[in-house]
Design an enzyme around this catalytic site. Structure first.
Site, PDB file in Angstrom:
ATOM      1  N   THR B 309      17.500 -25.045  -3.001  1.00 14.19           N
ATOM      2  CA  THR B 309      16.179 -25.558  -3.376  1.00 14.19           C
ATOM      3  C   THR B 309      15.930 -25.394  -4.865  1.00 14.19           C
ATOM      4  OG1 THR B 309      14.975 -23.489  -3.089  1.00 14.19           O
ATOM      5  CG2 THR B 309      15.298 -24.836  -1.119  1.00 14.19           C
ATOM      6  N   CYS B 310      14.893 -26.097  -5.334  1.00 16.81           N
ATOM      7  CA  CYS B 310      14.506 -26.031  -6.743  1.00 16.81           C
ATOM      8  C   CYS B 310      13.701 -24.786  -7.040  1.00 16.81           C
ATOM      9  CB  CYS B 310      13.684 -27.260  -7.117  1.00 16.81           C
ATOM     10  SG  CYS B 310      14.674 -28.743  -7.234  1.00 16.81           S
ATOM     11  N   ASP B 311      13.643 -23.853  -6.123  1.00 20.46           N
ATOM     12  CA  ASP B 311      12.893 -22.624  -6.357  1.00 20.46           C
ATOM     13  C   ASP B 311      13.837 -21.560  -6.886  1.00 20.46           C
ATOM     14  OD1 ASP B 311      11.349 -20.238  -6.139  1.00 20.46           O
ATOM     15  OD2 ASP B 311      10.040 -21.348  -4.786  1.00 20.46           O
ATOM     16  N   ASN B 352      11.241 -28.246  -0.001  1.00 22.81           N
ATOM     17  CA  ASN B 352      12.098 -29.118  -0.820  1.00 22.81           C
ATOM     18  C   ASN B 352      12.691 -30.268  -0.006  1.00 22.81           C
ATOM     19  OD1 ASN B 352      13.643 -27.837  -3.782  1.00 22.81           O
ATOM     20  ND2 ASN B 352      11.711 -27.148  -2.935  1.00 22.81           N
TER      21      ASN B 352
END
EC number: 4.1.1.17
Lengths: 373, 373
Positions: B309-311, B352
């Site tokens: 994910t973009c986290d 996401n």
């Protein structure tokens, strides 16, 4: 209505879109779908002229289903499976981010000719939800990767960076803009003319305290671009939290109020939502939401606030200094404000048997939807 | 098969049940459903004679749907809505945990006459997934609460505690057993004769390194009970991880291998599963799973392991010293062992845009199921 649920007022999100678009005239706004992919919200943002930053194949599908033109999509995740790149390309997506040779190799094969943007490491000091070194590469490596892209049938469009989510310091963009300008200049000497600077997201919202206005952020970015670039590049921004957070209010119920001993300790207040039910951003008490209760104005005292699961890490706030009314009782409704972003999709599928957080659209939105449907 | 997925071999979980039941002869084993509520697993555990520790209304429904007798259920969560207590009672559940007056007040109204067990604070020092003060009360308060229960139409059955999940020290139960014995003695002087000691869960499994055998834990608990109690109370235990963890292998694919700069840094290996896709217990690198790859035996080097994910908090291991083969490439299958507990239900509904972790039953289990169906 049974709690917990997230009440979303889409008109607030659309107003936030117009506010940030006005602050950055001529700059396309790519809404970070991950913040809240609610279909009605995406439909309204398409109507408003918004573009979309997507993180996965499913988010591409959601944006397209909402009516978005694929050329308004940016596949911003730097970690993509080859088959997902191919899917995006087949759907018409032509703008991709990367930060490594491995990713470029996949893009060259599965998205030939596409515009690619290199993510460069940035400091996220000052951000409430900072970014690690997980995304981005050092500028020296970015130079070589962009040269590789140019030599391998891709269109090296520019540079992107991210200063960390809920970034409270408007000056934090400037060092990365300077880094980007240096890359533009060095590559121009090689005959590679970059044209696009993606300044990412990070634009904050008021949780408990007022943050600087979006105009302050826009002005700081504009001034940094003017001072570091001899010719202004095309800009783009990727707000997620800024658009979606103010549109949501999480409705939760007090399940229990207790004490652990007869010592003068804080009360423990247990809600029917916690870290695994959508409030993941309370990890390390990073995002501190504003709460309201039916007893607001009555005397308060310190509390520890926790979720309903049997997991002991499911504690929302223990050190952040939260106080709640002494009159608070099981069954009382607590509203958690500013929860429109990074909540509903974070919720677990059913940890401890608790169902995921539902999203409920505000009545006006539902009326619109019926009229439109 | 598309990754990620959790492959579960139910026969391993059933064997673990028999192993722990044999180590604690005469002690009912209440499987903590939250560890893995897979319906076929619950059916097989009912057949094997297992009881169930349930955390919520939905977990009660799952256990009953699997054929469990409601008198073999313990509603062990100390944070329950009044309507969920009423539901449990209507279904025939007659054993409940509490740690506060607020909870007892609900139980007295909605589960009159039920056996109630007071959770007392315990130290979870030595546990890899320790418990905070979220659950339990101080012994002085427990005394008063148990007296209140006796005076208000409830059946004060005993005391429970929990020493923290993946507890590596078999001696950690003894201090809480001593506390419990003291409560039994003081209440006997009031004419309240407690009879049940719930020693909770926490029994560890081998992740990377071998842990003490379950017999060592059983002997330590048995010895502590013998030394502190003049007459042996009825015991119960609540293993979750011990039964379910060894039954699962998470299958994931390498999405990207990259470096951040030309400095001598570890490689970053990105998998198609991460903290929001089921590996929540890697928070703070608490649970360190064993990994296997198609290149095992080949030369390795240090890595940072992260999710898709973009986290940026979606990092599994950065400081734990993981090494993986230098030959590792995108598309390679990585197996994460011992992931049968606290994974699939932790997964987010779609952060996401990534779908939740699927559970796939091992072929032999599926064949059994078809034969039984």
């Amino acid at each position: 209505m049974d709690t917990p649920y997230l009440l979303v007022d889409i008109s607030i999100a659309v107003a936030q879109y117009h506010r940030i678009a006005a602050a950055f005239p001529g700059t396309p706004v790519y809404y970070a779908v991950k913040a809240n992919p609610e279909p009605t919200l995406l439909i309204e943002l398409v109507r408003a002229g918004c573009h979309f930053d997507v993180a996965s194949r499913n988010e591409i599908g959601l944006a397209l289903a909402a009516g978005a033109d694929p050329v308004t999509l940016s596949f911003g995740n730097t970690i993509k499976k080859a088959e997902d790149i191919a899917y995006a390309y087949a759907q018409g997506v032509r703008l991709f981010a990367f930060d490594s040779l491995g990713e470029l190799e996949k893009l060259a094969v599965h998205a030939p000719g596409s515009a690619v943007v290199c993510r460069v490491l940035a400091s996220s000091k000052g951000a409430r939800w900072p970014l690690s070194r997980k995304f981005g590469c050092a500028p020296e490596m970015a130079l070589d990767l962009i040269r590789w892209a140019a030599a391998n049938g891709l269109d090296p469009a520019g540079v992107c960076f991210h200063v960390g989510s809920q970034q409270l310091d408007p000056g934090r963009w400037e060092p990365s803009i300077a880094d980007a300008a240096a890359l533009f200049a060095r590559l121009a000497a090689d005959g590679i003319n970059l044209r696009l600077l993606n300044c990412g997201g990070g634009f904050p919202v008021d949780y408990q305290t007022e943050v600087a206005s979006i105009d302050k952020y826009a002005k700081a970015i504009d001034a940094a671009v003017a001072s570091h670039f001899p010719a202004r590049p095309a800009l783009m921004i990727e707000p997620g939290r800024y658009i979606a957070a103010p549109a949501g209010v999480l409705h939760t119920e007090v399940v229990l109020v207790s004490r652990k001993s007869y010592a003068d300790e804080p009360r423990w207040v247990y809600l029917d939502v916690g870290r695994f039910g959508g409030l993941a951003e309370t990890e390390d008490e990073a995002i501190q939401y504003r709460l309201s209760t039916p007893h607001d104005g009555a005397p308060t005292a310190p509390v520890v606030l926790a979720g309903p699961t049997c997991d002991s890490v499911d504690i929302l706030y223990q050190n952040a200094g939260y106080e709640l009314p002494l009159a608070l009782r099981p069954g009382d409704l607590v509203r958690i404000h500013g929860t429109g972003a990074y909540t509903a999709t974070y919720a677990s599928v059913g940890f401890n048997g608790f169902p995921p957080l539902r999203t409920v659209l505000d009545r006006a939105d539902r009326a619109d939807r019926r009229a439109a449907g």
